[in-house]
Each structure stands twice: as structure tokens, then as C-alpha cells.
Design a protein around this motif. Structure first.
Motif, short mmCIF file in Angstrom:
data_model
loop_
_atom_site.label_atom_id
_atom_site.label_comp_id
_atom_site.label_asym_id
_atom_site.label_seq_id
_atom_site.Cartn_x
_atom_site.Cartn_y
_atom_site.Cartn_z
N LEU A 71 0.85 -1.19 0.00
CA LEU A 71 0.00 0.00 0.00
C LEU A 71 0.89 1.24 0.00
CD1 LEU A 71 -2.61 -1.09 2.71
CD2 LEU A 71 -2.53 -1.69 0.28
N ALA A 72 0.46 2.25 -0.74
CA ALA A 72 1.30 3.44 -0.89
C ALA A 72 1.44 4.22 0.40
CB ALA A 72 0.71 4.34 -1.98
N GLY A 73 0.44 4.16 1.28
CA GLY A 73 0.52 4.89 2.54
C GLY A 73 -0.03 6.29 2.45
N ARG A 74 -0.78 6.60 1.40
CA ARG A 74 -1.34 7.95 1.26
C ARG A 74 -2.61 8.15 2.06
NH1 ARG A 74 -0.49 8.91 -5.28
NH2 ARG A 74 1.78 9.22 -5.20
N VAL A 75 -3.25 7.05 2.46
CA VAL A 75 -4.45 7.13 3.28
C VAL A 75 -4.07 6.84 4.72
CG1 VAL A 75 -6.72 6.13 3.71
CG2 VAL A 75 -5.92 6.43 1.36
N ALA A 76 -4.55 7.68 5.65
CA ALA A 76 -4.13 7.57 7.04
C ALA A 76 -4.52 6.24 7.68
CB ALA A 76 -4.73 8.73 7.84
N SER A 77 -5.73 5.77 7.40
CA SER A 77 -6.20 4.51 7.99
C SER A 77 -6.70 3.59 6.89
CB SER A 77 -7.31 4.77 9.01
OG SER A 77 -6.86 5.62 10.05
N PRO A 78 -5.78 2.95 6.16
CA PRO A 78 -6.21 2.10 5.04
C PRO A 78 -6.90 0.84 5.52
CG PRO A 78 -3.87 1.82 5.45
CD PRO A 78 -4.33 2.92 6.36
N ARG A 79 -7.76 0.29 4.65
CA ARG A 79 -8.37 -1.00 4.92
C ARG A 79 -7.36 -2.07 4.52
NH1 ARG A 79 -14.05 0.68 1.93
NH2 ARG A 79 -14.90 1.95 3.63
N LEU A 80 -6.96 -2.87 5.49
CA LEU A 80 -5.88 -3.82 5.24
C LEU A 80 -6.41 -5.11 4.61
CD1 LEU A 80 -3.79 -3.43 8.50
CD2 LEU A 80 -3.50 -2.26 6.30
N PRO A 81 -5.71 -5.63 3.61
CA PRO A 81 -6.11 -6.87 2.96
C PRO A 81 -5.61 -8.09 3.71
CG PRO A 81 -4.19 -5.97 1.87
CD PRO A 81 -4.56 -4.99 2.96
N ALA A 82 -6.06 -9.27 3.28
CA ALA A 82 -5.58 -10.52 3.85
C ALA A 82 -4.13 -10.76 3.43
CB ALA A 82 -6.46 -11.67 3.36
N GLY A 83 -3.41 -11.52 4.24
CA GLY A 83 -2.02 -11.84 3.92
C GLY A 83 -1.05 -10.82 4.47
N GLU A 84 0.17 -10.87 3.96
CA GLU A 84 1.21 -9.94 4.41
C GLU A 84 0.97 -8.56 3.80
OE1 GLU A 84 5.11 -11.61 3.69
OE2 GLU A 84 4.28 -13.64 3.84
N VAL A 85 1.35 -7.53 4.54
CA VAL A 85 1.14 -6.15 4.08
C VAL A 85 2.40 -5.34 4.33
CG1 VAL A 85 -0.22 -4.04 4.36
CG2 VAL A 85 -1.34 -6.28 4.59
N ARG A 86 2.78 -4.55 3.33
CA ARG A 86 3.84 -3.57 3.51
C ARG A 86 3.26 -2.21 3.10
NH1 ARG A 86 6.30 -1.26 -0.49
NH2 ARG A 86 8.23 -0.93 0.67
N ILE A 87 3.71 -1.15 3.77
CA ILE A 87 3.19 0.18 3.51
C ILE A 87 4.34 1.12 3.19
CG2 ILE A 87 1.95 2.15 4.48
CD1 ILE A 87 0.30 0.22 6.12
N GLY A 88 4.20 1.88 2.10
CA GLY A 88 5.22 2.84 1.71
C GLY A 88 5.75 2.57 0.33
N GLY A 89 6.50 3.53 -0.19
CA GLY A 89 7.06 3.39 -1.53
C GLY A 89 8.24 2.45 -1.57
#
Length: 260
Positions: free
Chosen positions: A31-49
Motif C-alpha cells: 500500500l502506498a501509505g497515502r491514506v491515514a487509515s487504510p483497509r488492510l487486505p488478507a495476507g502480508e502487508v507492507r506500507i510505503g514506496g
């Protein structure tokens, strides 16, 4: 099989859910991280460019990604082109998951623009009270001299960044879809909107505003979406993308058997 989804969309979350259900697939969503409280998907998640094309290429190699899926917003043009270049450099198959764009219906009064700047230039001859639904990052485009006589109702998930220009006469509405037709009708009436501006994002979550504008006889400025990078295979649903991953997985198994 390791699948990296460049996500942040409803379709990206649905795809992650489908792939996560397969024990043979490891799924990571970025996820790009542009939204303060993103809806997280299933599985592993990384945030940022990733740090541009080179950073994404190195990430694909370091984490042994087998398939890259660009499920970003249809207007996230930069990351889509970075994904195409990085996938080619890392020799990783790439899919672009794009929900279909909106199609005008009988009674629609659409004005197509190729950019936010063109949309802003169209407004003075179309209306004075603008419902602006193009997101916070594009608000500065509508802050130019030509907007002095216009009033804007700007809807976005998060507020604009401090210090960035915004229209002089603007009310900010922080909200997140999906939106209802009844709610959109009330919004247009309550704020006496006489023109709507939107990007051709497609999908059902934000489409009710188009129906409400049609019913009210309002002009709608629709910003055309940028093209997908040349040579990238496009799928239009999470299910189609998941099927493509399964095909890729089967091909890998067949290749492994052949090598034995």
C-alpha cells in the motif's frame, strides 16, 4: 508461489482474499501509505514506496516474487509505469487489474477532459457550485485564477496536506465510499450543486453520484483515465487475476516436472 499485489483498491483487497485462501500461494500487498487509515487486505502487508523503479526491482528479486499484480487505482499512473519497468528488469510476469471504466447512459451530460487542468478550464462555462470528487492530491489544480467565481464541495478520504493550495471558496467533506444514491441526491440538493467533477475511476462504490447527477440534469466533467503501459496484460476482475495466477502456478509446476 509469491505474489506481490500493488494494492489499495477494493479489487486489490478482494484479490488478496482469493489468493490467501490458496495454501500454495504467499501473498503480499503493498500500500502506498497515502491514506491515514487504510483497509488492510488478507495476507502480508507492507506500507510505503519502494524508491522508484530500481527499488521495486530489487524488492522483487530479494523477496523472490513470482508474479506482480498492479491493482492500484486507475489514476496511479507513476507506480503503474514503475511496475512495468521493474517487472521487465526482474523478469517477473506482470498483470494489471483494472475495473472497467464508466459508460455514459441515456440522459447523461458528460464533458470529457484529458487532465485535471482541462477539467478546471471547463468549469466556468458549466456551473458555479462544483461537487469535486477527484481526491485531495488534485485540489491545487482547481485553485487557479479561473476559480475565483466558483464554490467547491470537495470530497476526499483524508484532508489535503498543509501548505498545498486549495480553492479559495471550498467546503471540505471527509468521507469514504461506498456511497448510496439517496445520500448523493441529498448532497447535490443540500449544497445546490450545479456541476460534478470526477475521475473515470469505474466501479460501483462511487457510481451513485453519476446517477444522481443524471436525474438532476447536471453536467458532469469526467477526467479520462491514463493508459496502461504498453505490453501489459489487463484483467478486469479479481477472479480473472486469481485464475491467471493459478495458470502461472500450474506452468511453474509443469516446468519443474519437465526438468526432473
Amino acid at each position: 508461489m509469491h505474489v506481490l499485489i500493488l494494492g489499495g483498491t477494493t479489487e486489490g483487497r478482494r484479490l488478496a482474499e482469493l489468493l490467501y485462501a490458496d495454501p500454495a500461494v504467499r501473498v503480499t500487498s503493498s500500500l502506498a501509505g497515502r491514506v491515514a487509515s487504510p483497509r488492510l487486505p488478507a495476507g502480508e502487508v507492507r506500507i510505503g514506496g519502494f524508491g522508484g523503479v530500481q527499488g521495486l526491482t530489487e524488492w522483487l528479486r530479494a523477496h523472490r516474487v513470482d508474479v506482480l499484480i498492479d491493482a492500484t487505482h486507475p489514476f496511479a499512473e507513476t507506480i503503474s509505469f514503475h511496475a512495468a519497468e521493474a517487472a521487465a528488469s526482474a523478469h517477473v510476469p506482470l498483470l494489471a487489474l483494472r475495473r472497467p471504466g464508466w459508460v455514459p447512459s441515456a440522459g447523461d451530460n458528460w464533458h470529457i477532459a484529458d487532465s485535471l487542468g482541462e477539467a478546471a478550464r471547463l468549469l466556468p462555462r458549466l456551473g458555479r457550485r462544483v461537487f469535486l470528487t477527484t481526491g485531495r492530491l488534485g485540489l491545487s489544480t482547481f485553485a487557479g485564477p479561473g476559480s475565483d467565481d466558483l464554490w467547491f464541495l470537495a470530497r476526499s478520504v483524508d484532508p489535503p496536506e498543509p501548505g498545498r493550495p486549495t480553492p479559495a471558496r471550498m467546503e471540505l467533506l471527509l468521507d469514504r465510499g461506498p456511497f448510496t444514491l439517496e445520500g448523493e441526491r441529498a448532497l447535490l440538493r443540500g449544497h445546490r450543486i450545479d456541476v460534478l467533477v470526477t475521475k473515470d475511476s469505474g466501479g460501483e462504490a462511487t457510481a451513485p453520484k453519476l446517477v444522481a447527477a443524471r436525474e438532476a440534469g447536471l453536467p458532469v466533467v469526467v477526467v479520462r483515465r491514463p493508459p496502461v503501459p504498453a505490453g501489459v496484460r489487463v484483467v478486469t476482475s479479481p477472479e480473472e487475476a486469481a485464475e491467471a495466477v493459478e495458470t502461472e502456478e500450474a506452468a511453474d509446476v509443469a516446468e519443474a516436472v519437465r526438468r526432473r
